[in-house]
Scaffold this active site. Structure first.
Site, short mmCIF file in Angstrom:
data_model
loop_
_atom_site.label_atom_id
_atom_site.label_comp_id
_atom_site.label_asym_id
_atom_site.label_seq_id
_atom_site.Cartn_x
_atom_site.Cartn_y
_atom_site.Cartn_z
N GLU A 219 0.87 -1.17 0.00
CA GLU A 219 0.00 0.00 0.00
C GLU A 219 0.90 1.21 0.00
O GLU A 219 1.66 1.44 0.95
CB GLU A 219 -0.85 0.03 1.27
N ASP B 237 -6.30 10.19 9.39
CA ASP B 237 -5.01 9.68 9.84
C ASP B 237 -4.56 10.28 11.16
O ASP B 237 -4.79 11.45 11.44
CB ASP B 237 -3.93 9.96 8.78
N TYR C 129 -11.09 -4.12 2.90
CA TYR C 129 -10.21 -3.66 3.98
C TYR C 129 -11.11 -3.39 5.18
O TYR C 129 -11.89 -2.44 5.17
CB TYR C 129 -9.50 -2.38 3.53
#
Lengths: 410, 268
Positions: free
Chosen positions: B54, B65, B180
């Site tokens: 990734e 994040d 995911y």
């Protein structure tokens, strides 16, 4: 899309939260279910007379609405043209229009059973309004504020803490309003089950832009009735300052279908709208992109990286703008202009001297544009400008800009 | 929906399934701390046991994040990284490795500004296999997901603890390559993934899709990775690797750590 092809400007957004290509729901999957729940809850509340009855009661007795529409006689005389009316939203409890929206969102949070409220703030006005209403309803309040702004806006930080809020200085990124919004979103993603995110402007993922606009539209609804009562007709021009654009959207929206009313939004031109990017004029100097959950005009570089703006007014210091403004800009229904720091400072002094009103630096930008156009208009013309905040919070900034030292005893 | 052609991701998971192995997915930020160092690390990942790479592309405002990835993005931007340079890095990597899948991960605005059509063509030509774009939920599929599938790239969607059964089909609908699963409600680098909590969630997703399910967020050690990989088809590690790059560790030291994580996953 040409203006004449649109029957009504009041229909937006569509079911996907779009105003034309702008708006949308650009958020992570973790937030998406909550965004959909919020949209459903807001739809219910919006059609519930009991919700609006509670709003009206608080607006009247807690905020002090309706705010007056004041004929600024001396300004009008001095400028020698159009009649100038000021919508006095600076007289609201907490000193700005921000509380109109916060009340709506907190009542919604209560309906959704959320006990923890988070907010972002730049200058601190939205943070103070949120802390105020949270205190009123006994809710936990956490305000994210850029570390740079925490240092610059110490009085508002103290106010929020007095009101029981936790103020979190944001050091991520460059520590400004957009970083505060990033950290608020990160908090929300982490505490999504318990927490309501009270956004301070007409931006963010759908339904925020529409919801905040609806809560702020009380400004325009009142102004419309008041000007009809005072003059027997609609104004020729509306003027309001724009950072994210909530006070402007609130004033403009009830007039959007009155084609004879010219609508002007005033962005922060900082040190001038040019390649130095020392400004916050997203519409005048930016281009469409995606940030903070919506597509809108943004200050950005060729790689799509977001740029920091500059404005003397911390409340306008945001690299984006509400998506509905982006759409009104592209359709031509509203005009957008930029005013520099220097012009805003001159208008600030003009308001103090002629009307005894110390304006916030945000509406000083709007007033600076009024000062440009009023003399070109006739004495029969009418301008309504939103005086969206008072200037107490800005006296230190203004003193610094004027080279005056204020001894704060510290 | 247009069907995506078989990608390196599909082939890799097919091979792993046959061998009875779990996938180790490793995240690094393109251009962190600079182009050459990042390329050296990326080139070393397959030999260190990484099955899927990734590759993050930096954005000034990474709202999902935590601090570790935020700082990585800032380092990369400060070193001059752009989306075009990230594609260049993929091309450079592909010159020596045509088998290991590469998934680009980041936020939509740099792609939007690059231009979706041009980006998809350039990404495919460079050797990109899939995309993870955090701020594009299924509600915005017309923006990039559907064009990406049409261009032969996988669009890998995040499923989260807040994705309930009513919503799951919508999340899975245009997902390809793998799913995911985000193990926590939170940002990258925060919290701790617990295999006990993750196992029933993976099972819930697998009831509705044939796709492999990899789990990420909150996996820091080889032991974490092994435990998670036991209950899923693969484990993703990002912040734990990136924080070592941020601490200034040399590429070989970073790759040693990556190898230990890969061994954990492959023990599962």
């Amino acid at each position: 899309m040409a203006e004449e092809l649109i029957n009504s400007f009041l229909g937006g957004p569509d079911e996907n939260g779009r105003f034309g290509i702008y708006g949308g729901r650009f958020v992570s999957e973790t937030l998406m279910p909550l965004i959909l729940e919020l949209e459903a809850e807001y739809e219910k509340a919006r059609h519930d007379p009991a919700f609006w009855a509670e709003m009206d009661d608080l607006w009247k007795h807690y905020v002090g609405r309706p705010s007056p529409l004041y004929f600024a006689e001396r300004m009008t005389e001095r400028l020698g043209g159009a009649k100038i009316y000021l919508k006095r939203d600076e007289l609201n409890h907490t000193g700005a229009h921000k509380i109109n929206n916060v009340l709506g969102q907190i009542l919604l949070a209560r309906r959704m059973g959320k006990k923890r409220i988070i907010a972002e703030t730049g200058a601190g006005q939205h943070g103070v309004a949120t802390a105020t209403v949270c205190a009123r309803f006994g809710l936990e309040c956490v305000v994210y504020m850029g570390a740079t702004d925490v240092a610059r806006q110490a009085p508002n930080v103290f106010r929020m803490r007095l009101l029981g809020a936790e103020v979190v200085p944001v050091t991520s990124g460059r520590g400004t309003l957009k970083d505060a919004m990033n950290d608020a979103l990160r908090d929300w993603v982490t505490n999504v089950e318990t927490t309501f995110y009270c956004i301070g402007t007409v931006a963010g993922p759908h339904p925020y832009p529409a919801m905040v606009r609806d809560f702020q539209s009380i400004i325009g609804k009142e102004a419309r009735e008041q000007i009809l009562a005072a003059e027997g007709r609609l104004p020729d021009v509306l003027v309001a300052a724009i950072g994210g654009g909530s006070n402007a959207m609130g004033l403009f929206h009830p007039f959007l279908d009155d084609k004879e009313v010219r609508i002007i939004g005033v962005e922060a031109g900082g040190k001038g709208v040019d390649e130095r990017m020392q400004h916050c004029a997203s519409l005048t100097g930016g281009r469409p992109g995606v940030l903070h959950g919506n597509r809108t005009y943004l200050l950005q570089d060729a790689d799509g990286q977001i740029l920091e703006g500059h404005s003397i007014s911390a409340g306008l210091d945001y690299p984006g703008i509400g998506p509905e403004h982006a759409w009104l800009h592209d359709t031509g229904r509203a005009e957008y202009v930029a005013i520099t720091d220097e012009e805003a400072l001159a208008a600030f002094r003009f308001s103090c001297e002629t009307e005894g009103i110390i304006p916030a630096l945000e509406p000083s930008h709007a007033l600076a544009h009024v000062m440009k156009i009023a003399p070109e208009m006739t004495r029969d013309d009418i301008i309504v400008m939103n005086m969206c905040g008072r200037g107490d919070k800005d006296i230190f900034t203004v003193a610094r800009a004027l080279g005056v030292e204020i001894d704060t005893g510290g | 929906m247009q069907t995506v052609r078989e990608t390196r991701i599909d082939r890799t998971f097919a091979r792993l399934r046959e061998a009875g192995r779990k996938a180790f997915v490793a995240y690094v930020m393109a251009g962190d701390p600079d182009y050459d160092t990042a390329l050296e690390i990326v080139r070393g990942l397959p030999a260190a046991g990484v099955d899927v790479i990734e590759l993050g592309f930096p954005f000034t405002d990474p709202m999902a994040d935590g601090p570790t990835i935020q700082l990585a993005g800032q380092r990369a931007l400060a070193a001059g990284q752009t989306l075009a340079r990230t594609l260049e890095m993929v091309r450079d990597f592909r010159a020596g490795d045509d088998g290991t899948p590469i998934v680009l991960m980041g936020y939509y605005n740099p792609i939007y500004i690059y231009g979706v059509e041009r980006f998809l063509a350039d990404a495919r030509a460079a050797g990109v296999d899939g995309l993870i774009v955090v701020d594009l939920p299924p509600e915005e599929d017309a923006e990039l997901c559907l064009p990406a599938l049409g261009a032969g790239l996988n669009f890998i969607r995040l499923a989260t603890p807040t994705t309930d059964d009513a919503r799951l089909p919508r999340v899975l609908q245009n997902t390809s390559g793998f799913v995911y699963y985000v193990s926590i409600t939170g940002i990258t680098g925060a919290g701790a993934a617990s295999a006990d909590q993750v196992a029933p969630e993976v099972a819930r997703i697998k009831k509705r899709t044939e796709l492999p399910v990899c789990v990420g967020f909150g996996i820091r050690t080889a032991e974490d990775a092994e435990a998670i990989a036991r209950v899923a088809d693969g484990a993703v590690v990002g912040s734990a690797i990136v924080s070592r790059i941020g601490a200034g560790e040399r590429p070989e030291a970073v790759l040693d750590f990556v190898r230990s994580l890969a061994e954990g996953v492959h023990r599962a």
